[in-house]
Design an enzyme around this catalytic site. Structure first.
Site, PDB file in Angstrom:
ATOM      1  N   SER A  30       0.723  -1.264   0.265  1.00 10.68           N
ATOM      2  CA  SER A  30      -0.071   0.326   0.273  1.00 10.68           C
ATOM      3  C   SER A  30       0.320   0.728   0.389  1.00 10.68           C
ATOM      4  O   SER A  30       2.056   1.190   0.464  1.00 10.68           O
ATOM      5  CB  SER A  30      -1.037  -0.290   1.299  1.00 10.68           C
ATOM      6  OG  SER A  30      -2.041  -1.380   0.833  1.00 10.68           O
TER       7      SER A  30
HETATM    8  N1  SAH Z   1      -1.220  -4.400   3.990  1.00 14.20           N
HETATM    9  C1  SAH Z   1      -0.447  -5.010   2.526  1.00 14.20           C
HETATM   10  C2  SAH Z   1      -1.183  -4.621   1.292  1.00 14.20           C
HETATM   11  C3  SAH Z   1      -1.350  -6.056   0.464  1.00 14.20           C
HETATM   12  S1  SAH Z   1      -2.227  -5.326  -0.844  1.00 14.20           S
HETATM   13  C4  SAH Z   1       1.238  -3.756   2.728  1.00 14.20           C
HETATM   14  O1  SAH Z   1       1.145  -3.017   2.603  1.00 14.20           O
HETATM   15  O2  SAH Z   1       1.696  -5.174   1.706  1.00 14.20           O
HETATM   16  C5  SAH Z   1      -3.646  -6.870  -0.244  1.00 14.20           C
HETATM   17  C6  SAH Z   1      -3.300  -7.762   0.030  1.00 14.20           C
HETATM   18  O3  SAH Z   1      -5.408  -8.548   0.423  1.00 14.20           O
HETATM   19  C7  SAH Z   1      -3.057  -8.745  -0.917  1.00 14.20           C
HETATM   20  O4  SAH Z   1      -1.388  -9.124  -0.114  1.00 14.20           O
HETATM   21  C8  SAH Z   1      -4.556  -9.818  -1.454  1.00 14.20           C
HETATM   22  O5  SAH Z   1      -3.461 -11.416  -1.777  1.00 14.20           O
HETATM   23  C9  SAH Z   1      -5.287  -9.695  -0.045  1.00 14.20           C
HETATM   24  N2  SAH Z   1      -6.245 -10.636   0.041  1.00 14.20           N
HETATM   25  C10 SAH Z   1      -7.351 -10.205  -0.629  1.00 14.20           C
HETATM   26  N3  SAH Z   1      -8.086 -10.689  -0.109  1.00 14.20           N
HETATM   27  C11 SAH Z   1      -8.409 -11.606   0.881  1.00 14.20           C
HETATM   28  C12 SAH Z   1      -9.283 -12.221   1.409  1.00 14.20           C
HETATM   29  N4  SAH Z   1     -10.638 -12.481   0.869  1.00 14.20           N
HETATM   30  N5  SAH Z   1      -8.136 -12.644   2.764  1.00 14.20           N
HETATM   31  C13 SAH Z   1      -6.986 -12.698   3.252  1.00 14.20           C
HETATM   32  N6  SAH Z   1      -6.495 -11.391   2.058  1.00 14.20           N
HETATM   33  C14 SAH Z   1      -6.874 -11.050   1.075  1.00 14.20           C
END
Ligand code: SAH
Length: 221
Positions: A71
């Site tokens: 993010s």
């Molecule tokens: N907080 C992270 C953001 C990653 S983007 C950072 O700063 O790196 C969003 C993340 O949510 C991805 O890794 C994706 O695989 C995860 N994601 C998507 N759908 C999900 C679900 N249903 N349950 C858990 N994680 C999920």
């Protein structure tokens, strides 16, 4: 006893890139010194691939593989600031571990962090990374975060780092009384960040403005 049994970055000063990022976040309105200190401390370059390390302290989201992103630092700071405003949550659940960067920022500020990721490879990579950085107050779950993480509920705070069409009911149910959730609602193009507070049997909701997160996906990947 120190609240966070972590020493690695505690003694190292922020790099110049990190300091510039903190200054930029301050200009953009982040004013919680606890959050700014955490951003100054967590080495974001450790959360991106080698090819992107020179961009780690830009205020932008960056690819982490699997069509996911780390993010944008401003959004990480804003969500954390909103979650912490006027309170000291003890137990926070993050949905969407991804790179683990937001997890680390939370782990700097909250005694116990729970984080759930649906993609096994990202979950394992984040676990290794955060362990190498000596975080010991994080519990990792590999599951569909739309269901929250029931065994450890309720949580004082829930932070969702992927967009959903509607707020998952399980997450609201797993909020402690007075607990707070920050979640991007709506699909890409028309997404807004919402603050949801559990008030007795009801909830209070506030709109925090437009954001752009990758969508929350169902099931394990
Ligand atoms: N907080 C992270 C953001 C990653 S983007 C950072 O700063 O790196 C969003 C993340 O949510 C991805 O890794 C994706 O695989 C995860 N994601 C998507 N759908 C999900 C679900 N249903 N349950 C858990 N994680 C999920």
């Amino acid at each position: 006893m120190p609240r966070h049994p972590r020493t690695l970055a505690a003694t190292s000063a922020p790099s110049s890139g990190q300091q510039r990022l903190v200054d930029e976040l301050r200009r953009l309105g982040i004013d919680d010194e606890r959050v700014l200190a955490a951003i100054a401390k967590v080495p974001r370059h450790d959360f991106v691939d080698d090819a992107l390390k020179n961009r780690a302290y830009e205020n932008s989201a960056l690819p982490i593989g699997h069509a996911q992103t780390i993010s944008q630092p401003y959004v990480v700071a804003l969500m954390t600031q909103v979650l912490l405003k006027g309170r000291k949550p003890q137990r926070v659940l993050e949905i969407g571990t991804g790179s683990g960067y937001q997890t680390a920022v939370l782990a700097e500020l909250v005694p116990t962090v729970f984080t759930v990721e649906r993609l096994k490879s990202l979950s394992e990579q984040a676990r290794r990374r955060l362990s190498a950085l000596h975080y010991r107050n994080i519990h990792f779950g590999y599951a569909d975060g739309m269901n929250g993480w029931l065994p450890y509920a309720p949580y004082d705070g829930i932070l969702v780092t992927a967009g959903t069409e509607a707020v998952p009911a399980a997450l609201v149910q797993q909020l402690a009384p007075g607990g707070r959730m920050v979640i991007p609602v709506g699909l890409q193009g028309a997404q807004s960040l919402r603050l949801i507070e559990r008030r007795g049997a009801g909830i209070r909701e506030a709109d925090l403005g437009r954001v752009s997160f990758v969508p929350l996906l169902p099931g394990k990947g």
